[in-house]
Every structure is written in C-alpha cells, then in structure tokens.
Enzyme design. Structure first.
Site, PDB file in Angstrom:
ATOM      1  N   SER A 149       4.477  -7.465  -1.384  1.00  0.00           N
ATOM      2  CA  SER A 149       4.129  -5.660  -1.723  1.00  0.00           C
ATOM      3  C   SER A 149       2.377  -5.741  -0.699  1.00  0.00           C
ATOM      4  O   SER A 149       2.010  -7.023  -0.373  1.00  0.00           O
ATOM      5  CB  SER A 149       3.432  -4.842  -3.039  1.00  0.00           C
ATOM      6  OG  SER A 149       2.092  -4.562  -3.071  1.00  0.00           O
ATOM      7  N   TYR A 162      -1.560  -9.093 -10.796  1.00  0.00           N
ATOM      8  CA  TYR A 162       0.403  -8.549  -9.346  1.00  0.00           C
ATOM      9  C   TYR A 162      -0.127  -9.311  -8.499  1.00  0.00           C
ATOM     10  O   TYR A 162       0.187  -9.800  -7.232  1.00  0.00           O
ATOM     11  CB  TYR A 162      -0.231  -7.633 -10.153  1.00  0.00           C
ATOM     12  CG  TYR A 162       1.311  -6.675  -8.477  1.00  0.00           C
ATOM     13  CD1 TYR A 162       2.092  -6.308  -9.507  1.00  0.00           C
ATOM     14  CD2 TYR A 162       0.591  -6.308  -7.297  1.00  0.00           C
ATOM     15  CE1 TYR A 162       3.311  -6.182  -8.773  1.00  0.00           C
ATOM     16  CE2 TYR A 162       1.652  -5.484  -7.299  1.00  0.00           C
ATOM     17  CZ  TYR A 162       2.951  -5.199  -7.506  1.00  0.00           C
ATOM     18  OH  TYR A 162       4.119  -4.553  -6.450  1.00  0.00           O
ATOM     19  N   LYS A 166       2.472 -10.987  -5.687  1.00  0.00           N
ATOM     20  CA  LYS A 166       2.563 -10.020  -3.737  1.00  0.00           C
ATOM     21  C   LYS A 166       2.813 -11.843  -2.855  1.00  0.00           C
ATOM     22  O   LYS A 166       3.382 -11.383  -1.924  1.00  0.00           O
ATOM     23  CB  LYS A 166       2.834 -10.032  -3.835  1.00  0.00           C
ATOM     24  CG  LYS A 166       3.634  -8.312  -5.389  1.00  0.00           C
ATOM     25  CD  LYS A 166       4.503  -9.027  -5.656  1.00  0.00           C
ATOM     26  CE  LYS A 166       5.317  -7.560  -6.371  1.00  0.00           C
ATOM     27  NZ  LYS A 166       6.768  -7.684  -5.869  1.00  0.00           N
ATOM     28  N   ILE A 195       4.356   4.015  -4.144  1.00  0.00           N
ATOM     29  CA  ILE A 195       5.576   3.977  -3.594  1.00  0.00           C
ATOM     30  C   ILE A 195       6.459   4.810  -5.399  1.00  0.00           C
ATOM     31  O   ILE A 195       6.437   4.040  -6.664  1.00  0.00           O
ATOM     32  CB  ILE A 195       7.331   3.046  -3.531  1.00  0.00           C
ATOM     33  CG1 ILE A 195       6.647   2.645  -2.674  1.00  0.00           C
ATOM     34  CG2 ILE A 195       8.559   3.774  -3.853  1.00  0.00           C
ATOM     35  CD1 ILE A 195       7.105   3.022  -0.692  1.00  0.00           C
ATOM     36  N   ASN A 200       4.550   2.086 -11.416  1.00  0.00           N
ATOM     37  CA  ASN A 200       2.794   3.086 -11.250  1.00  0.00           C
ATOM     38  C   ASN A 200       3.115   4.375 -11.974  1.00  0.00           C
ATOM     39  O   ASN A 200       2.094   4.841 -11.530  1.00  0.00           O
ATOM     40  CB  ASN A 200       3.003   3.227 -10.017  1.00  0.00           C
ATOM     41  CG  ASN A 200       3.444   3.766  -8.826  1.00  0.00           C
ATOM     42  OD1 ASN A 200       4.617   4.591  -9.442  1.00  0.00           O
ATOM     43  ND2 ASN A 200       3.503   2.931  -7.653  1.00  0.00           N
TER      44      ASN A 200
END
Length: 259
Positions: A149, A162, A166, A195, A200
């Site tokens: 990401s 998060y 990533k 995306i 999300n």
C-alpha cells in the site's frame, strides 16, 4: 493474447475486492487453475462459491481453502491443497489485509497485534511456503506478488498500525527478490492507493473524506479492484520476466500530488 496461459495461481483473500478481481483477471488471461484462499465465515463462504461458479464457467479449475491467514496452519493447508490438486504453483498473490482505523494514542494493543498478525505474519507465512514449493518444483521458479500500500510510504493519523505492516511487506518482497533469484523466483510488490473496497468502505461513507480522496487523485476518481488486478497480472506474466524486487504504485497519482 493471454498473458498467463496455463499458469497455476494462488490468491489469498480471494472472495472479494482486489483478490476477487485478480482471480477474474487471471482467468481472462489464460490461467488454467486457481487456488483461492478465503476467511471462511458465512459471508465469504457465499462469495467464494459464486466466484467459483463464475470461474468454472470460464473453464478454469478451482480449489478453495478457508482459514485465518494469521495462523501458520492455514498456509500449510493452502499449499498442500493447491499442490495436491494441480501439482505446482506458478504465481502467488498475497492479498489479505485489514485496516481497522484507530487513533494512535488510544489504540488497543489487540488492534496492533491483530493487524500485524494478519498483514505481515500472514504474508510472511504464505510467501515462504509458496516460495519453498516453487524452488523444488520442476521447472523451478515463479512469481511472488504482494499487495502492499502507499500507506507504507505515507503517513495517516489512523494508520499507525497499518502503515508499518505495509512498509514491511514492500521490504519483504525486496529481500525475497535477492534471496530467491537463484531459484528463478521473482518477487514484487503492488502498492495501491485509495481503492474502493471493504477495507475502507466505512471510512469512505464520510462524503467529505471521500471527496478529499477523489480530489487527491490526478485521474479524478477512486481506484477499483480491477485497476489493481491488471498490474498484478503483468507482474505474473512473461512481460515482466526481467522484473524483480520492484514496487509499483497504483494510486491514480495520489503519491506525486504534493500541491
């Protein structure tokens, strides 16, 4: 012209979002068989069954394996089922990821641990196991693709758990490229921007936040799972046979849009 003819492809988190889009894109480009991992709860069970029907109608053989990717036993089952059904694995798309948005100062330790376990530990387990299979099969080799990401490159107030996972996934693929090149195994990372997926969905229900994210792009829209699936298939194909250790940003221009 199909880009992945006859290849056996393993995808984690395949029931929805990017994983599902990748499965359909590989089918479009001639993959002969798909090993599809999914969580295994009631919702993903329904999703994976509808995906299997769609893929079977396209003439693609499918085996599906449920389980929590954060558990090493799940990875063992995925690889064993895939090899038993198809004899080899040519491509891995390590796609599973979670992002329970949380304020840093009040983040429960359990949120940090679960995010790390699913995103990073789960990726390590499946990448290591599939790479071991690729190294011993005849002919050797294959393509490892991890969905990272741009959050691994940029900061987010509610992504202090998060983003680091990533960033680590991107770095893992760089190191795997170095370690596995001698086996003919390529390792690359795809770094999506915003995306529109379940990860999300709740965050983007805020109209102001959604508009902000759309305006950050240079394309004028949020990304779709299909926007990510194309680059993934490219990395899996012989068009990318000299590409390894690479990180490809797929974000509609968010990362470069400084002003």
């Amino acid at each position: 012209m199909p880009l992945t003819p006859g290849k056996v492809v393993c995808i984690t988190g395949a029931s929805r979002g990017i994983g599902r889009a990748c499965a359909l894109e590989f089918a479009k480009h001639g993959a002969s068989a798909l090993i599809l991992h999914y969580l295994g709860d009631a919702e993903t069970e329904v999703e994976i069954q509808t995906l299997k029907v769609e893929l079977n109608e396209k003439g693609v053989k499918v085996v599906s394996i449920p389980g929590d990717i954060a558990l090493l036993d799940t990875t063992t089952k995925i690889v064993e089922a895939g090899v038993q059904a198809f004899g080899r694995i040519d491509v891995l798309v390590s796609n599973v990821g979670i992002c329970p948005f949380s304020e840093f100062l009040t983040m429960p330790l359990e949120t940090w641990e679960r995010t790390r376990q699913v995103n990073l530990d789960g990726t390590f387990y499946i990448v290591q196991a599939v790479a071991a299979q690729m190294a011993k099969q005849t002919p050797q080799g294959g393509s490892l693709i991890a969905i990272s990401s741009i959050s691994g490159l940029l900061g987010g107030a509610q992504q202090c758990h998060y983003g680091p996972t990533k960033a680590a996934i991107t770095n893992l693929m760089q190191n795997c490229a170095v370690a596995l090149g001698k086996y003919g195994i390529r390792a690359n990372a795809v770094l999506p921007g915003t995306i529109a997926t379940d990860i999300n969905k709740e965050d983007l229900q805020n109209d102001e936040k959604r508009e902000y994210m759309v305006n950050r792009t240079l394309i004028g829209r949020l990304g779709t799972p299909e926007d990510v699936a194309g680059p993934v298939v490219f990395f899996a194909s012989d068009l990318a046979k000299y590409v390894t250790g690479t990180s490809l940003i797929v974000d509609g221009g968010i990362f470069v849009n400084f002003q």
